[in-house]
Design a protein around this motif. Structure first.
Motif, PDB file in Angstrom:
ATOM      1  N   TRP A  33      -4.704 -10.994  -5.549  1.00 24.52           N
ATOM      2  CA  TRP A  33      -4.588  -9.864  -6.477  1.00 24.52           C
ATOM      3  C   TRP A  33      -4.928  -8.588  -5.725  1.00 24.52           C
ATOM      4  O   TRP A  33      -5.848  -8.550  -4.905  1.00 24.52           O
ATOM      5  N   ALA A  34      -4.210  -7.539  -6.001  1.00 21.58           N
ATOM      6  CA  ALA A  34      -4.488  -6.222  -5.419  1.00 21.58           C
ATOM      7  C   ALA A  34      -4.060  -5.159  -6.434  1.00 21.58           C
ATOM      8  O   ALA A  34      -2.904  -5.118  -6.829  1.00 21.58           O
ATOM      9  N   VAL A  71      -9.188  -5.718  -3.868  1.00 18.14           N
ATOM     10  CA  VAL A  71      -8.330  -6.733  -3.258  1.00 18.14           C
ATOM     11  C   VAL A  71      -9.042  -8.073  -3.379  1.00 18.14           C
ATOM     12  O   VAL A  71     -10.237  -8.186  -3.062  1.00 18.14           O
ATOM     13  N   GLU A  72      -8.295  -9.085  -3.823  1.00 18.06           N
ATOM     14  CA  GLU A  72      -8.836 -10.435  -3.926  1.00 18.06           C
ATOM     15  C   GLU A  72      -8.006 -11.352  -3.029  1.00 18.06           C
ATOM     16  O   GLU A  72      -6.777 -11.402  -3.143  1.00 18.06           O
ATOM     17  N   VAL A  77      -2.805  -3.825   1.215  1.00 21.19           N
ATOM     18  CA  VAL A  77      -2.017  -5.048   1.070  1.00 21.19           C
ATOM     19  C   VAL A  77      -1.643  -5.204  -0.398  1.00 21.19           C
ATOM     20  O   VAL A  77      -2.175  -4.509  -1.277  1.00 21.19           O
ATOM     21  N   LYS A  78      -0.733  -6.123  -0.652  1.00 23.59           N
ATOM     22  CA  LYS A  78      -0.296  -6.399  -2.026  1.00 23.59           C
ATOM     23  C   LYS A  78      -0.334  -7.900  -2.271  1.00 23.59           C
ATOM     24  O   LYS A  78      -0.431  -8.704  -1.324  1.00 23.59           O
ATOM     25  N   ALA A  79      -0.247  -8.283  -3.534  1.00 26.60           N
ATOM     26  CA  ALA A  79      -0.312  -9.693  -3.904  1.00 26.60           C
ATOM     27  C   ALA A  79       0.797 -10.481  -3.207  1.00 26.60           C
ATOM     28  O   ALA A  79       1.951 -10.053  -3.160  1.00 26.60           O
ATOM     29  N   GLY A  80       0.421 -11.621  -2.663  1.00 24.42           N
ATOM     30  CA  GLY A  80       1.375 -12.475  -1.956  1.00 24.42           C
ATOM     31  C   GLY A  80       1.363 -12.308  -0.455  1.00 24.42           C
ATOM     32  O   GLY A  80       1.942 -13.138   0.271  1.00 24.42           O
ATOM     33  N   ASP A  81       0.728 -11.258   0.046  1.00 27.04           N
ATOM     34  CA  ASP A  81       0.665 -11.047   1.501  1.00 27.04           C
ATOM     35  C   ASP A  81      -0.248 -12.078   2.158  1.00 27.04           C
ATOM     36  O   ASP A  81      -1.284 -12.460   1.590  1.00 27.04           O
ATOM     37  N   VAL A  83      -7.284  -5.511   8.576  1.00 26.23           N
ATOM     38  CA  VAL A  83      -7.688  -4.431   7.674  1.00 26.23           C
ATOM     39  C   VAL A  83      -6.842  -4.521   6.407  1.00 26.23           C
ATOM     40  O   VAL A  83      -5.612  -4.473   6.467  1.00 26.23           O
ATOM     41  N   ILE A  84      -7.514  -4.635   5.264  1.00 24.30           N
ATOM     42  CA  ILE A  84      -6.799  -4.804   3.990  1.00 24.30           C
ATOM     43  C   ILE A  84      -7.010  -3.617   3.044  1.00 24.30           C
ATOM     44  O   ILE A  84      -6.304  -3.487   2.039  1.00 24.30           O
ATOM     45  N   ALA A  85      -7.982  -2.756   3.354  1.00 23.12           N
ATOM     46  CA  ALA A  85      -8.261  -1.610   2.471  1.00 23.12           C
ATOM     47  C   ALA A  85      -9.084  -0.565   3.228  1.00 23.12           C
ATOM     48  O   ALA A  85      -9.576  -0.827   4.339  1.00 23.12           O
TER      49      ALA A  85
END
Length: 307
Positions: A228-229, A239-240, A259-263, A270-272
């Motif tokens: 989830w994002a 971001v989960e 990032v977005k869901a499914g990535d 680095v995600i955020a």
């Protein structure tokens, strides 16, 4: 003409008298036969009939010599073919050994092994007394090459096994939850009960807070898939990430999500970027860990190391 014959003891002697015709006959026998043989031999030599005499033997010798020459040519061709095959086989083995050496150096470097113990650029030291009798034997080159090929195959299998083990270890390192989500940050709030910064009441804090200037890089602590994002009313931008073994991590109060869901994300990716969105008093990173749907203390995972 009178002929006297004496026995071997010289005790008796006998004499014969030859007449004219007898003397003539003996003269013809003693002188005519050698003359005839000499004359016939001379005429044979000058006439050329001797070619017929040697024709059969000469042809047989020529056939034998021709057969030997053919055998020699065949042996030479077979030897050249064997040399070509040996050269090709040796070149193939040399190429394979070079690839094995490169792989060995790669594995040595990846596994942080001792260079002196695993030096693939040097020939392995071998030695020892021979207990076999010192009898020289002609080497069987093809057998030696087959033996060398078997050793190369065995070495290749061993190195592939080591590479596979290292790949599994690398995968374990990627999926292992460990480390903090933001570098060079200090913890401002621990997991458990605390006074709520907004109400002052004692409430349960489900994660860890790390102070971080706005825009600091927030990294995933393990490889996984973004579950989830988006924007949450209390977590702000969050971001989960879902990992293996029922583990899920959350990264909240971000300035922005990258990032977005499914990535699919890697460990350390680095995600955020950190911020102060949602229910937050100042820029920081709120980090949570869930195990099989139940929130747990992230501190034990932060201190984990690969074994």
């Amino acid at each position: 003409m009178k002929i006297i014959i004496v026995n071997k003891n010289h005790a008796q002697a006998r004499s014969f008298t030859l007449g004219g015709w007898t003397r003539a006959f003996l003269s013809v026998c003693l002188l005519g036969i050698p003359t005839f043989v000499g004359a016939w031999g001379y005429s044979w030599l000058v006439s050329g009939d001797k070619d017929g005499f040697f024709t059969t033997d000469s042809k047989a010798w020529m056939d034998i010599l021709s057969a030997h020459e053919t055998e020699i040519e065949q042996e030479r061709a077979a030897s050249e073919a064997q040399i070509a095959a040996l050269t090709s086989k040796m070149a193939e083995l040399q190429a394979r050994l070079m690839r094995l050496d490169a792989l060995g150096e790669k594995l040595t470097s990846a596994a942080n092994l001792e260079q002196g113990e695993f030096d693939f650029s040097q020939v392995p030291p071998l030695g020892g007394p021979s207990k076999a009798p010192h009898v020289y034997q002609t080497p069987d080159f093809f057998a030696a090459i087959d033996q060398l090929s078997g050793q190369v195959d065995s070495r290749e299998q061993q190195l592939n096994t080591i590479e596979s083990l290292l790949a599994n270890r690398s995968l374990q390192e990627e999926t292992l939850l460990s480390g903090a989500p933001v570098a060079n940050a200090w913890m401002t709030s621990r997991f458990g009960y605390r006074k709520d910064p907004f109400t002052g009441k004692t409430e349960f804090h489900s994660g860890l807070d790390f102070a971080a200037p706005t825009g600091s890089k927030v990294s995933s602590v393990a490889a996984g898939i973004v579950n989830w994002a988006g924007r949450h009313p209390e977590y702000g931008n969050m971001v989960e990430v879902k990992h293996g073994d029922g583990l899920v991590t959350r990264y909240a109060h971000n300035k922005s999500n990258l990032v977005k869901a499914g990535d699919v994300v890697k460990k350390g990716q680095v995600i955020a970027l950190s911020g102060s969105t949602g229910r937050s008093t100042a820029p920081h990173v709120h980090f949570e860990v869930y195990k099989n749907g139940r929130v747990v203390d992230p501190a034990s995972y932060i201190r984990r190391t690969t074994r």
